[in-house]
Design an enzyme around this catalytic site. Structure first.
Site, PDB file in Angstrom:
ATOM      1  N   LYS A 153       0.882  -1.195   0.000  1.00  0.00           N
ATOM      2  CA  LYS A 153       0.000   0.000   0.000  1.00  0.00           C
ATOM      3  C   LYS A 153       0.905   1.226   0.000  1.00  0.00           C
ATOM      4  O   LYS A 153       1.259   1.759   1.060  1.00  0.00           O
ATOM      5  CB  LYS A 153      -0.895  -0.070   1.240  1.00  0.00           C
TER       6      LYS A 153
HETATM    7  N1  PY5 Z   1      -8.081  -1.938  -2.695  1.00  0.00           N
HETATM    8  C1  PY5 Z   1      -7.527  -0.713  -2.663  1.00  0.00           C
HETATM    9  C2  PY5 Z   1      -6.871  -0.166  -3.876  1.00  0.00           C
HETATM   10  C3  PY5 Z   1      -7.599   0.045  -1.480  1.00  0.00           C
HETATM   11  O1  PY5 Z   1      -7.055   1.262  -1.438  1.00  0.00           O
HETATM   12  C4  PY5 Z   1      -8.246  -0.489  -0.348  1.00  0.00           C
HETATM   13  C5  PY5 Z   1      -8.323   0.293   0.916  1.00  0.00           C
HETATM   14  C6  PY5 Z   1      -8.809  -1.769  -0.440  1.00  0.00           C
HETATM   15  C7  PY5 Z   1      -8.694  -2.464  -1.635  1.00  0.00           C
HETATM   16  C8  PY5 Z   1      -9.511  -2.414   0.707  1.00  0.00           C
HETATM   17  O2  PY5 Z   1      -8.590  -2.757   1.703  1.00  0.00           O
HETATM   18  P1  PY5 Z   1      -8.997  -2.858   3.243  1.00  0.00           P
HETATM   19  O3  PY5 Z   1     -10.166  -3.762   3.295  1.00  0.00           O
HETATM   20  O4  PY5 Z   1      -7.803  -3.432   3.895  1.00  0.00           O
HETATM   21  O5  PY5 Z   1      -9.342  -1.479   3.692  1.00  0.00           O
HETATM   22  N2  PY5 Z   1      -8.320   1.669   0.720  1.00  0.00           N
HETATM   23  C9  PY5 Z   1      -7.907   2.595   1.719  1.00  0.00           C
HETATM   24  C10 PY5 Z   1      -8.823   2.509   2.908  1.00  0.00           C
HETATM   25  O6  PY5 Z   1      -8.435   2.939   3.964  1.00  0.00           O
HETATM   26  C11 PY5 Z   1      -7.818   3.999   1.157  1.00  0.00           C
HETATM   27  C12 PY5 Z   1      -8.976   4.475   0.382  1.00  0.00           C
HETATM   28  C13 PY5 Z   1      -8.873   5.868  -0.088  1.00  0.00           C
HETATM   29  O7  PY5 Z   1      -9.949   2.015   2.778  1.00  0.00           O
END
Ligand code: PY5
Length: 303
Positions: A153
């Site tokens: 990330k």
């Molecule tokens: N895919 C991407 C590209 C992401 O940025 C995120 C999370 C996920 C999947 C889902 O991951 P998780 O379930 O671990 O949250 N995005 C970040 C978040 O905090 C940033 C978003 C702007 O949800």
């Protein structure tokens, strides 16, 4: 919020600023996390959801990128709890840990450059409309694993999400769906994706240029409890999206479990959040609020 945790100290948010030549600002050399903490009125406590798993992913992102984090996972968890206490948080909150190359230099060789770590707590409502969103499969592809390790990330890689979301928004949609280089469904701009077909859940495999979402993993784990709902990780085509019974996004910020009711102008199911999505969402909300005892080990109490 009043305080930000930065490099071992709680400082007023206004003082948490960085110089103009900061490496990460110019080259995106940062790794970050998005963690949620939920207020439970039943137990009068705030619970951080899967803090350790988020910090493990954080450490792995840094390792992949060759960015040094000067704190252990335990220290970061402790710092997060301290931050929430100092800000007297008694509501649902989004937590953003970030480690970035903080040296002021235009040099691309980051091996010996200084890094900083900050943790910020942000009051947060819904990121996406919980009643359902309209998504567009955009023409920009997800960066492929062979071009950049998408398990990590990393700040800079989010320009791929930003340009995809921009495309969807200017075309009148709420969210973007990105395909991978091979033309299969990868994920949303900041969410993983699931489809439901004949009572079975499908989601793209983790090697297919996606972030290994912690919400994705949570849904795969808890689905078993919902009358033996099976989840199959497999490649998903665009036409499988259009003809699915239900589609939903998962993500830490992204309204947790969000129904997708329309894709490229095709109505998904009957255009309303579907029964499986609603069942998964409601159980997920119970889990994160500490209402399901077998998953209490995912919750870290703040008070
Ligand atoms: N895919 C991407 C590209 C992401 O940025 C995120 C999370 C996920 C999947 C889902 O991951 P998780 O379930 O671990 O949250 N995005 C970040 C978040 O905090 C940033 C978003 C702007 O949800």
């Amino acid at each position: 919020m009043k305080y930000v945790w930065m490099d071992g100290k709680l400082i007023p948010e206004k003082e948490a600023v960085i110089p103009i030549l900061t490496h990460a600002l110019h080259y995106g050399t940062s790794v970050f996390e998005g963690i949620r903490a939920y207020w439970s009125s039943d137990s009068n406590n705030l619970y951080i959801f899967r803090a350790r798993d988020h910090y493990i992913r954080f450490r792995n992102s840094a390792k992949i990128m060759g960015i040094r984090i000067n704190y252990s996972i335990d220290e970061l968890i402790k710092a997060t709890v301290e931050l929430l206490k100092a800000n007297e948080v008694h509501e649902n909150v989004y937590i953003r840990p970030i480690t970035f190359v903080s040296a002021s230099t235009v040099n691309l060789d980051i091996r010996n450059l200084e890094t900083s770590t900050a943790i910020i707590a942000i009051p947060f409502g819904h990121y996406l409309e919980p009643k359902g969103v309209r998504a567009k499969v955009v023409s920009w592809l997800r960066v492929h694993n062979s071009m950049f390790p998408m398990k990590a990330k990393v700040g800079g890689i989010y320009v791929n999400s930003v340009i995809a979301l921009l495309d969807a928004k200017v075309s009148g949609f709420d969210e973007a769906i990105l395909l991978n280089r091979d033309g299969y469904v990868a994920e949303g701009s900041g969410e993983n994706i699931f489809i439901v077909k004949d009572g079975v859940l499908y989601t793209p495999p983790t090697y297919d240029s996606i972030l290994e979402g912690i919400t994705r993993d949570t849904v795969i784990t808890i689905a078993r409890d919902l009358g033996g709902l099976t989840v199959i990780e497999k490649r998903i085509t665009r036409e499988e999206l259009y003809t699915a019974d239900e589609v939903f996004f998962t993500g830490g910020t992204a309204a947790e479990v969000t129904p997708v009711v329309n894709i490229d102008g095709r109505v998904i199911g009957n255009g309303e959040p579907g029964p499986v999505t609603l069942k998964v969402r409601s159980y997920y909300m119970d889990v994160v609020h500490g209402k399901v005892s077998k998953y209490m080990n995912w919750l870290m109490p703040v008070y």
